[in-house]
Write an enzyme that holds these catalytic residues in place. Structure first.
Site, PDB file in Angstrom:
ATOM      1  N   ARG A  17       0.906  -1.061   0.049  1.00  0.00           N
ATOM      2  CA  ARG A  17       0.036   0.192   0.089  1.00  0.00           C
ATOM      3  C   ARG A  17       1.025   1.073  -0.014  1.00  0.00           C
ATOM      4  O   ARG A  17       1.116   2.014  -1.072  1.00  0.00           O
ATOM      5  CB  ARG A  17      -0.946   0.001   1.236  1.00  0.00           C
ATOM      6  CG  ARG A  17      -2.072   1.012   1.053  1.00  0.00           C
ATOM      7  CD  ARG A  17      -1.932   2.560   1.436  1.00  0.00           C
ATOM      8  NE  ARG A  17      -1.282   2.416   2.756  1.00  0.00           N
ATOM      9  CZ  ARG A  17      -0.657   3.646   3.469  1.00  0.00           C
ATOM     10  NH1 ARG A  17      -0.526   4.456   2.391  1.00  0.00           N
ATOM     11  NH2 ARG A  17      -0.235   3.752   4.468  1.00  0.00           N
ATOM     12  N   HIS A  21       3.149   4.126  -3.579  1.00  0.00           N
ATOM     13  CA  HIS A  21       3.536   5.565  -3.684  1.00  0.00           C
ATOM     14  C   HIS A  21       4.980   5.450  -4.689  1.00  0.00           C
ATOM     15  O   HIS A  21       5.101   6.283  -5.395  1.00  0.00           O
ATOM     16  CB  HIS A  21       3.585   6.499  -2.492  1.00  0.00           C
ATOM     17  CG  HIS A  21       2.333   6.809  -1.938  1.00  0.00           C
ATOM     18  ND1 HIS A  21       1.208   7.464  -2.280  1.00  0.00           N
ATOM     19  CD2 HIS A  21       1.889   6.492  -0.514  1.00  0.00           C
ATOM     20  CE1 HIS A  21       0.415   7.694  -1.585  1.00  0.00           C
ATOM     21  NE2 HIS A  21       0.945   6.885  -0.388  1.00  0.00           N
ATOM     22  N   HIS A 200       2.706   4.438  13.200  1.00  0.00           N
ATOM     23  CA  HIS A 200       3.051   4.315  11.722  1.00  0.00           C
ATOM     24  C   HIS A 200       4.285   5.325  11.372  1.00  0.00           C
ATOM     25  O   HIS A 200       3.971   6.587  11.666  1.00  0.00           O
ATOM     26  CB  HIS A 200       1.918   4.471  10.654  1.00  0.00           C
ATOM     27  CG  HIS A 200       2.359   4.396   9.226  1.00  0.00           C
ATOM     28  ND1 HIS A 200       1.871   3.370   8.365  1.00  0.00           N
ATOM     29  CD2 HIS A 200       2.713   5.462   8.426  1.00  0.00           C
ATOM     30  CE1 HIS A 200       2.209   3.693   7.180  1.00  0.00           C
ATOM     31  NE2 HIS A 200       2.567   5.007   7.360  1.00  0.00           N
ATOM     32  N   HIS A 202       7.893   6.808   9.254  1.00  0.00           N
ATOM     33  CA  HIS A 202       8.481   7.023   7.883  1.00  0.00           C
ATOM     34  C   HIS A 202      10.080   7.479   8.278  1.00  0.00           C
ATOM     35  O   HIS A 202      10.464   7.814   9.484  1.00  0.00           O
ATOM     36  CB  HIS A 202       7.851   7.930   7.093  1.00  0.00           C
ATOM     37  CG  HIS A 202       6.544   7.827   6.319  1.00  0.00           C
ATOM     38  ND1 HIS A 202       6.707   7.229   5.190  1.00  0.00           N
ATOM     39  CD2 HIS A 202       5.452   7.645   6.760  1.00  0.00           C
ATOM     40  CE1 HIS A 202       5.604   6.745   4.832  1.00  0.00           C
ATOM     41  NE2 HIS A 202       4.793   6.905   5.790  1.00  0.00           N
ATOM     42  N   TYR A 291       3.814  15.711   3.733  1.00  0.00           N
ATOM     43  CA  TYR A 291       3.464  14.492   3.742  1.00  0.00           C
ATOM     44  C   TYR A 291       4.281  13.919   2.817  1.00  0.00           C
ATOM     45  O   TYR A 291       4.691  14.073   1.703  1.00  0.00           O
ATOM     46  CB  TYR A 291       1.974  14.930   3.167  1.00  0.00           C
ATOM     47  CG  TYR A 291       1.043  13.578   3.107  1.00  0.00           C
ATOM     48  CD1 TYR A 291       0.540  12.843   4.444  1.00  0.00           C
ATOM     49  CD2 TYR A 291       0.617  12.925   2.024  1.00  0.00           C
ATOM     50  CE1 TYR A 291      -0.274  11.991   4.381  1.00  0.00           C
ATOM     51  CE2 TYR A 291      -0.299  11.742   2.072  1.00  0.00           C
ATOM     52  CZ  TYR A 291      -0.908  11.449   3.169  1.00  0.00           C
ATOM     53  OH  TYR A 291      -1.508  10.334   3.138  1.00  0.00           O
TER      54      TYR A 291
END
Length: 345
Positions: A17, A21, A200, A202, A291
């Site tokens: 998912r 990107h 979550h 990054h 983002y």
């Protein structure tokens, strides 16, 4: 607090998912089948499969999928022998019917994401998912933009609507250590036994594994990651590294470290167009709080208009843009182009 009698935390792999990107939503059926089989074989308990921007995300604004996402959900569910298949839904991008179709195709977990100040837009979606008998997870995206007490109130809205686990989501990879644990602890204190809490991360500041450990120590029992960091920006928390660290700390994940390392190297990496790198643009996203899915969009517009992608991302951070506002990157590119032209006159 442990996730269950057998696991201290439950890991969800988001390669299929969030990795969409990085791959510009070009997954093939074969890639999904192979990756799900490898992750499932390593003991990954949950595998998320959808367009990068969630159900219904295949569009001009976000990018069109090579393979229809519901076909990929079906393949994933048919391939997994033990892992549960999760789908992501952003209200306004997908519609409630998408949730029903996903369940028909084999998904058993519905993850519903909103901006971290807009939890109220998820209420009807959580209600539907619970009516259908799906497990529910809520995402408070861009959690770095709000203090712990605000996130706790938003988490309460989701939990009262039927969400069974609320995630602090570091969409920009901008949170640093105690900033994670403070937010997780506030949500844990607010929700108590009403819902679990997840994290979550990054890699835009190279802290995703460390941040995940801080989240676990603050009470998070569900953690996201992607094999080989396969995700937006500099990528997600690398599952294989997270599992290795958890093994050393005595945190039970149920995932075989050697098998997940093999899956990341031998199966996931060949499906990636290139490694997820902590390059200048990705670093700027973490620093400016942008983002993570903006990276590929910014690089494309920077090339088109002959401007700096890094500067575009910094300005996107100043404007506090959120997911769904990718089109404003064109405005920023044109702004930079005009400034360049003026400077040369």
């Amino acid at each position: 607090m442990a996730y269950s009698a057998e696991l201290d935390i439950r890991v969800t792999d988001t390669s299929l998912r969030d990795g969409s990107h990085h791959k510009r939503h070009q997954f093939t059926a074969t890639e999904v089948r192979d990756i799900v089989a490898a992750l499932d074989g390593a003991g990954v308990p949950v595998i998320e499969v959808t367009h990068g921007d969630g159900l219904g995300g295949s569009s001009f604004n976000y990018g069109f999928s090579k393979t229809p996402e519901q076909e990929l959900v079906t393949i994933a569910a048919q391939t997994a022998k033990q892992a549960k298949i999760a789908v992501l839904m952003l209200p306004g991008v997908g519609v409630k019917e998408d949730i029903k179709v996903s369940q028909d195709n084999g998904a058993s977990i519905c993850r519903i994401a909103t901006h971290c100040t807009e939890a109220d837009v998820s209420i009807q979606h959580f209600g539907l998912a619970r009516e259908l008998g799906l497990e529910t997870v809520g995402f408070l995206m861009m959690s770095h933009t709000q203090p712990p007490e605000v996130l706790a109130k938003q988490a309460r809205i989701m939990a009262d609507a039927g969400c069974q686990c609320v995630y602090i989501v570091d969409s920009a990879g901008a949170l640093v250590l105690e900033q994670v644990s403070d937010r997780v602890a506030a949500v844990v204190a607010e929700l108590g036994d009403d819902a679990q809490v997840g994290f979550h991360g990054h890699e835009n500041l190279d802290l995703a594994v460390a941040n995940s450990i801080y989240a676990i120590r603050a009470g998070a029992t569900q953690i996201d990651g992607s094999a080989r960091r396969f995700g937006a920006g500099a990528g997600n928390t690398p599952v294989e590294a997270l599992v290795g660290v958890c093994d050393k700390l005595g945190i039970r994940t149920g995932i075989d470290f050697f098998a997940i390392a093999d899956a990341a190297e031998d199966v996931v990496r060949p499906a990636m167009p290139q490694e997820c790198l902590l390059d200048r643009q990705a670093l700027m996203m973490g620093y400016a709080g942008v983002y993570s899915s903006f990276l590929k969009h910014a690089e494309r517009q920077a090339e088109r208009y002959g401007v700096s992608a890094a500067e575009m991302l910094v300005r996107a951070g100043r404007r506090k843009l959120v997911g769904g506002q990718e089109d404003q990157l064109i405005d920023i590119a044109l702004e930079l182009q005009r400034e360049q032209q003026t400077a040369t006159v």
